[in-house]
Design a protein around this motif. Structure first.
Motif, PDB file in Angstrom:
ATOM      1  N   GLU A 102       0.813  -1.216   0.000  1.00 41.89           N
ATOM      2  CA  GLU A 102       0.000   0.000   0.000  1.00 41.89           C
ATOM      3  C   GLU A 102       0.844   1.262   0.000  1.00 41.89           C
ATOM      4  O   GLU A 102       0.355   2.342  -0.358  1.00 41.89           O
ATOM      5  CB  GLU A 102      -0.948  -0.023   1.205  1.00 41.89           C
ATOM      6  N   GLU A 103       2.117   1.142   0.395  1.00 35.68           N
ATOM      7  CA  GLU A 103       2.992   2.311   0.406  1.00 35.68           C
ATOM      8  C   GLU A 103       3.482   2.691  -0.982  1.00 35.68           C
ATOM      9  O   GLU A 103       4.093   3.748  -1.167  1.00 35.68           O
ATOM     10  CB  GLU A 103       4.197   2.052   1.309  1.00 35.68           C
ATOM     11  N   ASN A 104       3.229   1.830  -1.971  1.00 36.70           N
ATOM     12  CA  ASN A 104       3.662   2.126  -3.342  1.00 36.70           C
ATOM     13  C   ASN A 104       2.829   3.295  -3.887  1.00 36.70           C
ATOM     14  O   ASN A 104       1.615   3.164  -4.051  1.00 36.70           O
ATOM     15  CB  ASN A 104       3.481   0.891  -4.228  1.00 36.70           C
ATOM     16  N   PRO A 105       3.456   4.440  -4.189  1.00 32.22           N
ATOM     17  CA  PRO A 105       2.698   5.627  -4.606  1.00 32.22           C
ATOM     18  C   PRO A 105       2.072   5.509  -5.992  1.00 32.22           C
ATOM     19  O   PRO A 105       1.284   6.376  -6.381  1.00 32.22           O
ATOM     20  CB  PRO A 105       3.766   6.732  -4.573  1.00 32.22           C
ATOM     21  N   PHE A 106       2.405   4.442  -6.731  1.00 27.12           N
ATOM     22  CA  PHE A 106       1.907   4.311  -8.095  1.00 27.12           C
ATOM     23  C   PHE A 106       0.732   3.337  -8.221  1.00 27.12           C
ATOM     24  O   PHE A 106       0.223   3.133  -9.324  1.00 27.12           O
ATOM     25  CB  PHE A 106       3.037   3.856  -9.026  1.00 27.12           C
ATOM     26  N   LEU A 107       0.288   2.739  -7.111  1.00 26.22           N
ATOM     27  CA  LEU A 107      -0.739   1.696  -7.197  1.00 26.22           C
ATOM     28  C   LEU A 107      -2.059   2.205  -7.766  1.00 26.22           C
ATOM     29  O   LEU A 107      -2.636   1.594  -8.670  1.00 26.22           O
ATOM     30  CB  LEU A 107      -0.967   1.066  -5.818  1.00 26.22           C
ATOM     31  N   ASP A 108      -2.566   3.298  -7.220  1.00 31.65           N
ATOM     32  CA  ASP A 108      -3.850   3.820  -7.698  1.00 31.65           C
ATOM     33  C   ASP A 108      -3.784   4.129  -9.191  1.00 31.65           C
ATOM     34  O   ASP A 108      -4.682   3.765  -9.964  1.00 31.65           O
ATOM     35  CB  ASP A 108      -4.244   5.092  -6.929  1.00 31.65           C
ATOM     36  N   LYS A 109      -2.724   4.795  -9.606  1.00 26.15           N
ATOM     37  CA  LYS A 109      -2.570   5.165 -11.011  1.00 26.15           C
ATOM     38  C   LYS A 109      -2.415   3.930 -11.885  1.00 26.15           C
ATOM     39  O   LYS A 109      -2.927   3.881 -13.008  1.00 26.15           O
ATOM     40  CB  LYS A 109      -1.351   6.083 -11.173  1.00 26.15           C
ATOM     41  N   PHE A 110      -1.715   2.910 -11.363  1.00 23.98           N
ATOM     42  CA  PHE A 110      -1.484   1.690 -12.129  1.00 23.98           C
ATOM     43  C   PHE A 110      -2.796   0.993 -12.470  1.00 23.98           C
ATOM     44  O   PHE A 110      -3.023   0.605 -13.617  1.00 23.98           O
ATOM     45  CB  PHE A 110      -0.580   0.752 -11.324  1.00 23.98           C
TER      46      PHE A 110
END
Length: 206
Positions: free
Chosen positions: A38-46
């Motif tokens: 969840e700390e990955n800042p690109f997840l939502d955009k991905f």
């Protein structure tokens, strides 16, 4: 000398990797290494635009897992202390080969092999195999907002990719013992006897 256990729990998104790894860590009283998700800042955009953000997402995961496993090698493996993780570094290739193409995939593979060639590798892998229906139910139950956008077709393809990858892993790393858990039939959270069955399998190897 028999190698000290380095156990990894793997499976597609929603299989229950972290839950099972945590339960086993508690049962055997060994340290737990948890991946950063969840700390990955690109997840939502991905999940909104896979093609646009896949390289950034995969590189973030690769660099973080590299650092975790490098530290694990120093803290546990080199000292012959057991450890359990809720991922195998090989998963990076499973995801990257699905989401990256062309030059980006070639670059990623080069970086992956460069970073991972001397990392400690698990000698016991627990692979949770589960159907699309089971994964979707578990994803819904844990309620992560960014996962609600996952395309079922992507998830189904990921299931197939995992099957292929673990067949390849068995050939590439014959010294690694793979325990396969049927996630459709075994609910190790709701049914203690299912968890005890897995524990017995791990104990036989320990």
């Amino acid at each position: 000398m028999k190698p000290c256990p380095f156990i990894a729990v793997e499976g597609a998104i929603g299989a229950g990797k972290t839950t099972l790894a945590t339960m086993l860590s508690d049962r055997f009283d060994i340290p737990l290494l948890k991946e950063i998700v969840e700390e990955n800042p690109f997840l939502d955009k991905f999940y909104q635009n896979i093609e646009e953000w896949s390289f950034q997402l995969e590189m973030f995961f690769l660099c973080n897992r590299y650092k975790q496993l490098e530290d694990t090698g120093l803290q546990y493996v080199s000292r012959h202390q057991p450890v359990i993780s809720d991922y195998h570094i090989y998963k990076n290739l499973i995801f990257a080969q699905r989401t990256l193409k062309g030059v980006k995939l070639d670059k990623y593979r080069q970086i992956y092999h460069l970073l991972t060639e001397d990392l400690p590798k698990p000698n016991i892998v627990i692979y949770i195999r589960a159907s699309l229906e089971t994964l979707q139910k578990r994803i819904e139950m844990r309620g992560r907002d960014f996962e609600t956008a996952i395309d079922p077709a992507y998830l189904q393809q990921l299931i197939e990719d995992y099957e292929t990858a673990f067949a390849e892993l068995a050939e590439r790393e014959p010294e690694t013992t793979i325990i396969t858990v049927n996630g459709d039939e075994m609910d190790f959270v709701e049914h203690p006897e299912h968890f005890e069955h897995i524990v017995r399998q791990v104990k036989e190897l320990l």
